[in-house]
Design a protein around this motif. Structure first.
Motif, PDB file in Angstrom:
ATOM      1  N   ASN A  52       0.826  -1.203   0.000  1.00  0.00           N
ATOM      2  CA  ASN A  52       0.000   0.000   0.000  1.00  0.00           C
ATOM      3  C   ASN A  52       0.867   1.263   0.000  1.00  0.00           C
ATOM      4  OD1 ASN A  52      -2.372   1.191  -0.118  1.00  0.00           O
ATOM      5  ND2 ASN A  52      -3.156   0.508   1.868  1.00  0.00           N
ATOM      6  N   GLU A  54       1.518   3.608  -2.215  1.00  0.00           N
ATOM      7  CA  GLU A  54       1.039   4.898  -2.738  1.00  0.00           C
ATOM      8  C   GLU A  54      -0.022   5.495  -1.831  1.00  0.00           C
ATOM      9  OE1 GLU A  54       0.010   3.996  -6.734  1.00  0.00           O
ATOM     10  OE2 GLU A  54       2.105   3.724  -7.354  1.00  0.00           O
ATOM     11  N   GLN A  55      -0.767   4.675  -1.107  1.00  0.00           N
ATOM     12  CA  GLN A  55      -1.761   5.235  -0.173  1.00  0.00           C
ATOM     13  C   GLN A  55      -1.034   5.850   1.037  1.00  0.00           C
ATOM     14  OE1 GLN A  55      -4.878   5.827  -0.330  1.00  0.00           O
ATOM     15  NE2 GLN A  55      -4.780   6.725   1.738  1.00  0.00           N
ATOM     16  N   GLU A  58       0.148   9.216   0.278  1.00  0.00           N
ATOM     17  CA  GLU A  58      -0.826  10.315   0.276  1.00  0.00           C
ATOM     18  C   GLU A  58      -1.154  10.768   1.688  1.00  0.00           C
ATOM     19  OE1 GLU A  58      -4.021   8.782  -1.972  1.00  0.00           O
ATOM     20  OE2 GLU A  58      -2.876   8.765  -3.839  1.00  0.00           O
ATOM     21  N   ARG A 333      -1.887  13.111  -5.096  1.00  0.00           N
ATOM     22  CA  ARG A 333      -1.765  11.796  -5.746  1.00  0.00           C
ATOM     23  C   ARG A 333      -0.281  11.508  -5.917  1.00  0.00           C
ATOM     24  NH1 ARG A 333      -1.456   7.085  -6.864  1.00  0.00           N
ATOM     25  NH2 ARG A 333      -2.149   6.045  -8.768  1.00  0.00           N
TER      26      ARG A 333
END
Lengths: 375, 446, 195, 455
Positions: A52, A54-55, A58, A333
């Motif tokens: 996870n 990229e989450q 953010e 993003r």
């Protein structure tokens, strides 16, 4: 899909290579349908190492993401850091002083040598040589990791880059040790080549195996040594020179047929070119005091609204970071274009028609790291 | 061995023991010696291999258990004993249990024929060499049983490949040994070693120079080519790199040994290492003169033997020790060569291995037989009035004949070798061959 | 010494006969093959007992080393022969027994009756063709013709096997690699272009 | 497909038909391996290096019975010889920049911890593993620039080094200790008592870094110690020792020369093993530090050595004499210690109120003060990662309401002392009117600059 009539009914066997398997470079599974010895179809299955990434990015601020980028392609943490740092600098318009640029190039080129040395070691290991070439490759890698440890503080998770430069300047004994490393490198590369380039057994196991023709390589948007192995001279450091790569002259090695043997030779040649770049960088290294970071650059930044995509030539291919900022402290993003993931897509086509023993060799020649594939 | 025991019992101690008791004692001593030495050899070989290959890779190798890591094999042994022996439920219990025994037993048989020193052999079969290879082919059956009984797809594949490899490499091994049998006119291992004494292969003893025991077969071109082919076949038979397909192949995890653990796995391990030792031993015996070496014959002439029963047994012991030293030194040198090759080369694919065997090694051995027959013809044939040209060379076993035979066979063997390497570099299937296949209707485009 | 040899002989022959019976009785085909190997071993041991060293070793080499491996290969490669069931005794097993007894009577009884069972002195060493050297010379001299005929027979069998293998390989479905497929497609386009 | 390449050319890799006869190039490979085998017996690639003081000191963590030899890769051009480092007996010399787990520093002499719990490291930590609470003055209840409890979850920490970079007081540094494997998992949540390391220890493992940070750290420590009443802020395991030393020094001073205001002189007794306890007093502590700074700068090292576990001073009287001499020097030259108003203001009970007071003062200060010299780091308000952060956020919200009442009162006597107040970040709650205005103006200026670039 068998021709009817006189065909001899042979039963197709489904073999599971991985996910827990001695030679799949991390947690990666291939469902191989085999007719006798030759491969009919191969279905890669991955996602076992999905964290996870990229989450998390953010949720974190821009600076807090830096240590997480080390864990993408855990072989080349410096290259990941550079790509991310350049993306944020482009977004927040931060300039990087001269000395910092040179330090960055030195670090990334060292990572390239370390990556190719161990990737070739693993490839020969998959072909069955009992870890001897890998032991030589690992020895060079250990030396480079010692240099990383003395500068950034950690061997693998360097977290050395900051927006506008690097954390701290090179330690006093870095340059002399790097010079002695560079004098020792040719003996390693020549020895590696002398031992394996003409080796009949290696040639039999790799010539004409896993051929990726030019057009197919382009259509799969494969990058890095795999693309150059198929004969396309595309190297981002030359095609779109970023940072200060336009100040060094080095060559771009390409293969002819695009088989495992070509990719093997391309990686050896690239190690030599990286050595050339390192020598030039060391000569031109400016010794401005405190020049390792842009003093005005603030680390907790709120980049203006907008987006930025930067890509660098990481040892595995084109590593790109796409950042979208909504003006806040955390990226809106955060997308990573991982070269290993894209280079993995043509695996099924490349393996069709070859023997089961070749699958592992072809996978080794693509040189993937699962941390980057699954993110 | 029997005559030494006889001498000790009868002449030394004076009790006239019956014939069969002496034979029984000497044989039982020989057997216990072998069953003690063989596992020790295996333990030392594992240690020797791990240290040697470590040094090749710039590392130290095991040095923690005992001084310099000497007791590492003992530790491995204990580990193997204590490991739980898991038998898969669907496995064929009886066959699964029997397989390691059928693999390990023939290896112990083969030790019976190996002479460790002059007069130091368990039994001197006059078909010793053939016995050696006959028994070694029995272990192929054991592999088959192991592969089948484990009821595991990988094990079956591995077993099939292992047996195919062993059977197909027995052919070149036997033919290259046949060459030596042709040279020595006998299959008995002891007589083969005795034939390799003196200075030159042609048993021509130059006056004045004592018998240095250096007349090894390797010094003749026939022996050299025979050695190359036999060593390649030995590598394949003992499943050493570059032919260790079945054991540590990357796609079939551990070949036929996949479903074995604990002591059964150790038995497979023991059988494999002892087979390697024995193959090195046979290479040394047939091509490098077994226990022959400078000083042996001089010692042996004074020892107790059929030739002079009045000899002093001390020399038996001395000759034995020196002989064993020579034999073990050479054998361990060849085992080092096997480790050396393991450290340097990648592995061949199964089909390449078969192709290499049938297209490269076997033709070479057949050429070698032909050149061996030429060698024997030139050196040994008596004068034959109508074969005038032979008489020009002088009488049999003469130096001139030997030189001529040497040159002729050397040229023939080298030519054969280069021709074979040139032929075997066949390029991949060209496009028109593909199209031709298509005519057969077998090639279907997706 | 004689008594010892007798005992050993009885032991070995029970091994052989027992293994032979087991070959027929066991359900699992692989087990019966293994029993067959055991009986081959027994026969080898008998040869040794008769001090025919070369024959014993040849027996082990050929039967146990090669032929039994061949049988095992054949069993394993054929698909569902090894499932083990289907070995039921037929209801009319007594008919099979009758036929085999009749066969035994017709062939073996006349030879057994005509044989004179007096044990003559052990043949002297030199006349026995047991050693490797005598056997080699015998092949080249008295038994040259059978030797050559056997050689021709083997050669025929070998070439036959190769021919069958080639035919099978040609008809086997060929899986093209990516490069071959592209080259073939290009070639076909050229052919269409020429027509 | 030709891609223009400058300063270099496209090199086609020579596959080349192997010219040599089969087997010859195989033997080349064997040659390489044999050379490695031969030279591995005689040569070693790692060279021995003399161990520095701290490394050879037996590490409490695990018993290193055998003397450890230290090795390093000085000459990296060697490609032959054994590369193994036999770990417990031989160890690779850790470079100065090596970072494993963070630790807190406390000054050897005064025993005061450098940390003033400014929460910077807690905010920056990516995996949010640092948790701390600010110490309160028990009498007045007002927050004191010192940390009450400091927790790091060593099992989740990825030792990225951000906390050490961000800390304005150089209180938290990355340690070189990597042998942390343990059986009981709870012990990996490390409390302040186990996190504390003496400054001398850090100086021995990272002399270069400490030399740079030393000046700044001690200056800040001096001002912070002034604002720590009583024994707050002393490393827990030293509290009794230090207080004992001060009490005993105070009695001696009282007996000898009772001054008018009789500020109890604190004998900066070095960490004696178990001397009697005496009431501490802030001026005495300050005096001790300034004297030691002066003494250290002047080079005449006072009796107290810097090594953490310096051998016990020979006797107490010699120490006392040295201290009295130093006091005399202090009375002459010391600048009047400005009493910051913080202590007198009525002690509010909970920590947050004190925080609010500090922030209010900062806001006022930021209005007119020039930007402080070290990089201003308004810690971004990370969204609450776990429950503690949530509670903190709630407290801060309540502060916002309270701040309006106290802003005016604090603004009048804003401290004139050197700008050492922690640059705590501007709060994200209901912004003060002029702060919001200023923010808007900054954003405007950015936008203008960006439009300027686009033309």
């Amino acid at each position: 899909m068998k021709a009817e009539g006189t065909m001899i009914k042979t039963e197709e066997l489904q073999i599971n290579i991985g996910p827990q398997h001695p030679s799949t470079h991390g947690v990666f599974r291939m469902l191989v349908t085999v007719d006798g010895e030759t491969i009919v179809d191969l279905k890669p299955v991955f996602g076992y190492l999905h964290r996870n990434h990229e989450q998390i990015a953010e949720v974190n601020t821009y600076l807090q993401n830096m240590p997480y980028t080390d864990r993408l392609d855990y072989f080349n943490s410096m290259a990941n850091n550079q790509a991310y740092a350049m993306a944020v600098e482009k977004l927040a318009e931060i300039e990087v002083p001269e000395r910092a640029e040179y330090i960055r190039v030195i670090m990334v080129e060292l990572t390239r040598i370390l990556n190719h040395a161990s990737a070739l070691g693993f490839l020969i290991n998959d072909m069955g040589a009992w870890q001897t070439p890998l032991a030589f490759g690992m020895r060079e890698r250990e030396k480079i990791l010692d240099l990383f440890e003395s500068t950034s503080g950690a061997r693998l998770m360097c977290n050395y880059f900051r927006f506008g430069g690097v954390v701290r300047d090179l330690p006093p004994d870095f340059v002399p040790r790097l010079q002695s490393l560079l004098t020792g490198l040719p003996t390693f590369i020549d020895e590696f080549e002398r031992m394996l380039r003409e080796n009949e057994i290696l040639r039999i196991r790799s010539e004409g195996i896993g051929v990726l023709p030019k057009e197919v390589a382009i259509s799969y948007s494969v990058t890095g040594p795999v693309l150059r192995g198929s004969g396309i001279p595309y190297d981002i450091r030359k095609a779109e020179p970023y940072s200060i790569y336009d100040r060094f002259d080095f060559d771009v090695p390409i293969g002819t047929v695009g088989d495992v043997y070509d990719r093997f030779l391309v990686r050896i040649e690239e190690m030599r070119q990286s050595k050339r770049i390192l020598e030039q960088a060391l000569k031109q290294l400016p010794d401005a005091e405190g020049g390792h970071i842009n003093p005005k650059a603030r680390q907790n930044i709120r980049p203006p609204v907008g987006d930025a995509y930067t890509r660098i030539e990481s040892p595995k291919g084109e590593l790109g970071f796409y950042l979208v900022s909504d003006g806040g402290q955390t990226p809106y993003r955060y997308k990573v274009r991982a070269p290993s993931f894209i280079n993995l897509t043509p695996l099924s086509d490349m393996c069709r028609g070859y023997k089961v023993a070749d699958v592992v060799v072809i996978l080794g020649s693509i040189d993937i790291v699962m941390g980057e594939v699954d993110r | 061995m029997a005559d030494v025991i006889n001498h000790v019992l009868n002449t030394m101690l004076g009790l006239n023991a019956p014939e069969w008791l002496i034979i029984f004692i000497s044989n039982s001593i020989a057997v216990t010696l072998i069953f003690a030495i063989a596992p020790l050899q295996m333990l030392f070989m594992t240690y020797f291999e791990r240290r040697a290959i470590a040094r090749m890779q710039d590392r130290l190798g095991p040095n923690r258990v005992g001084p310099k890591g000497i007791f590492q094999p003992v530790a491995d042994g204990v580990k193997m004993f204590t490991k739980e022996d898991i038998v898969p439920t669907a496995a064929d219990k009886m066959v699964h249990l029997l397989a390691p025994c059928v693999v390990a037993a023939p290896v112990m048989f083969m030790f019976a024929v190996i002479p460790w020193g002059p007069g130091m052999y368990a039994v001197d079969l006059d078909t010793g060499l053939l016995f050696f290879f006959a028994i070694s082919s029995v272990s192929a059956v054991g592999l088959m049983m192991a592969g089948w009984a484990s009821y595991n797809k990988f094990a079956l594949l591995g077993a099939m490949r292992a047996v195919a490899q062993m059977v197909s490499y027995e052919v070149p091994a036997l033919i290259s040994i046949a060459v030596i049998v042709m040279l020595t006119n006998s299959m008995s291992i002891v007589s083969i070693i005795e034939a390799q004494s003196g200075l030159f292969i042609s048993q021509v003893d130059v006056a004045g120079i004592p018998d240095l025991g250096l007349g090894w077969f390797i010094f003749s071109p026939v022996g050299l080519l025979g050695f190359i082919c036999f060593f390649i076949a030995a590598l394949a038979e003992g499943e050493r790199t570059p032919f260790d397909i079945p054991e540590a192949d990357s796609e079939i995890v551990a070949g036929y040994m996949t479903e074995y653990s604990g002591m059964k796995f150790a038995l497979f391990f023991l059988a494999q290492y002892l087979l390697n030792f024995l193959l090195c031993a046979i290479t040394v015996i047939t091509f490098f003169g077994g226990w022959q070496g400078p000083g042996i014959s001089w010692l042996w002439s004074m020892a107790v033997s059929e030739a002079n029963p009045a000899g002093n047994p001390i020399f038996n012991v001395l000759a034995g020790i020196l002989g064993t030293f020579y034999f073990l030194a050479k054998t361990y040198f060849f085992f080092f060569v096997m480790i050396w090759i393991r450290g340097a080369f990648p592995r061949l694919r199964v089909d390449q291995l078969m192709g290499f065997g049938w297209k490269f090694v076997i033709p070479l051995t057949i050429v070698n037989i032909f050149s061996a027959s030429l060698w024997i013809g030139w050196i040994r044939w008596e004068l034959n009035p109508d074969l005038a040209f032979l008489s020009a060379l002088g009488e049999p076993y003469s130096f001139a004949r030997w030189g001529f035979a040497f040159v002729a066979t050397l040229v023939m063997n080298v030519a054969a070798y280069t021709l074979m390497t040139r032929i075997n570099r066949s390029p991949d299937e060209t496009i028109d061959e593909l199209v031709a296949d298509q005519v057969f209707g077998a090639v279907t485009l997706r | 010494m004689e008594l010892l040899i007798q005992i050993i002989f009885v032991l070995i022959s029970t091994l052989i006969l027992g293994a032979a019976v087991m070959v027929v009785r066991t359900r699992n085909v692989i087990h019966s093959a293994l029993w067959l190997i055991a009986s081959f071993f027994g026969i080898g041991a008998l040869y040794l007992l008769l001090e025919a060293e070369f024959l014993a070793i040849a027996q082990v080499l050929i039967y146990v080393g090669a032929i039994s491996v061949l049988i095992l290969f054949a069993i394993m490669l054929t698909h569902n022969v090894t499932s083990g069931e289907g070995h039921k005794f037929y209801q009319r097993w007594w008919l099979a027994l009758l036929v085999s007894l009749m066969l035994f009577a017709v062939i073996l009884v006349p030879t057994l009756v005509g044989q004179d069972w007096t044990i003559t002195a052990r043949p002297s060493e030199e006349s026995a063709i047991a050693g490797a050297v005598e056997m080699g010379t015998a092949f080249m001299r008295e038994y040259l013709l059978p030797f050559e005929i056997a050689a021709v027979l083997l050669l025929v069998a070998l070439t036959g096997a190769i021919v069958i293998a080639y035919e099978e390989r040609a008809q086997r479905r060929r899986i093209l690699t990516l490069a071959q497929e592209l080259a073939l497609r290009k070639q076909q386009q050229q052919n269409h272009a020429e027509e | 497909m030709n891609i223009p390449i400058e300063r270099g050319k496209v090199v086609t890799v020579a596959r080349g038909q192997s010219t040599s006869v089969a087997g010859f190039s195989l033997s080349k490979g064997l040659g390489v391996v044999f050379r490695h085998w031969r030279r591995a017996w005689f040569e070693k690639q790692h060279q021995n290096v003399p161990a520095t003081a701290s490394e050879s000191a037996p590490n409490a963590g695990n018993d290193k019975s055998k003397p450890t030899a230290f090795v390093t890769l000085e000459d990296m051009s060697k490609s032959y010889g054994t590369f193994t480092v036999e770990y417990p007996e031989q160890r690779i010399k850790l470079p100065e920049a090596y970072r494993n787990m963070p630790v807190l520093l406390y000054d050897d002499e005064t025993g005061h911890e450098l940390c003033t719990s400014c929460f910077q490291c807690q905010r920056i930590c990516p995996p949010q593993v640092i948790h701390m609470t600010q110490a309160k003055d028990p009498a007045s209840g007002k927050p004191v620039p010192s940390v009450a409890e400091f927790i790091i979850e060593y099992d989740a920490c990825m030792s990225c080094g951000f906390c050490a970079e961000v800390c304005p007081f150089d209180a938290i540094k990355m340690d070189h200790e990597f042998e942390l494997s343990t059986h009981d998992h709870p012990s990996l949540t490390v409390y302040k008592r186990d996190l504390n390391r003496p400054v001398s220890y850090y100086e021995s493992i990272a002399p270069g870094f400490w030399a740079e940070a030393r000046e700044r750290a001690y200056k800040k420590l001096a001002t912070n110690m002034k604002r720590r009443p009583g024994a707050i802020g002393i490393a827990p395991h030293l509290t009794e020792k230090i207080t004992a030393a001060q009490a005993q020094a105070a009695q001696a001073a009282a007996a000898q020369a009772p001054a008018a205001k009789a500020p109890a002189k604190k004998a900066a007794a070095p960490r004696a093993a178990d001397t009697a306890a005496a009431p501490t007093d802030k001026e005495a502590k300050l005096a001790a530090i300034r004297a030691r700074n002066a003494a250290q700068k002047g080079g005449s090292a006072p009796a107290a050595g810097t090594a953490a576990d310096a051998p016990l001073p020979t006797d107490k009287e010699a120490k006392l004499a040295a201290i009295r001499a130093r006091n005399a020097a202090k009375k002459g030259g010391s600048t009047p210690a400005a009493e910051t108003s913080a202590e007198e203001s009525p002690p509010t009970d909970d920590k947050a109120a004190r925080l609010a007071a500090i922030r209010a003062r900062n806001a006022a200060k930021k209005g007119d003060a020039t930007p402080s010299e070290e990089s201003d780091q308004p810690a971004a308000e990370t969204p609450p990662a776990n429950d503690k952060a949530a509670r903190l956020a709630a407290i801060r919200a309540r502060n916002a309401a309270q701040k309006a009442t106290e802003a005016a009162e604090q603004a009048a006597d804003s401290a004139t002392s050197t700008p050492e107040a922690p640059a705590s970040s501007s709060e994200e709650g209901k912004p003060l009117d002029e702060k919001a205005a200023r923010l808007a103006e900054i954003r405007a200026r950015n936008a203008a600059r960006k439009k300027g670039d686009q033309e």
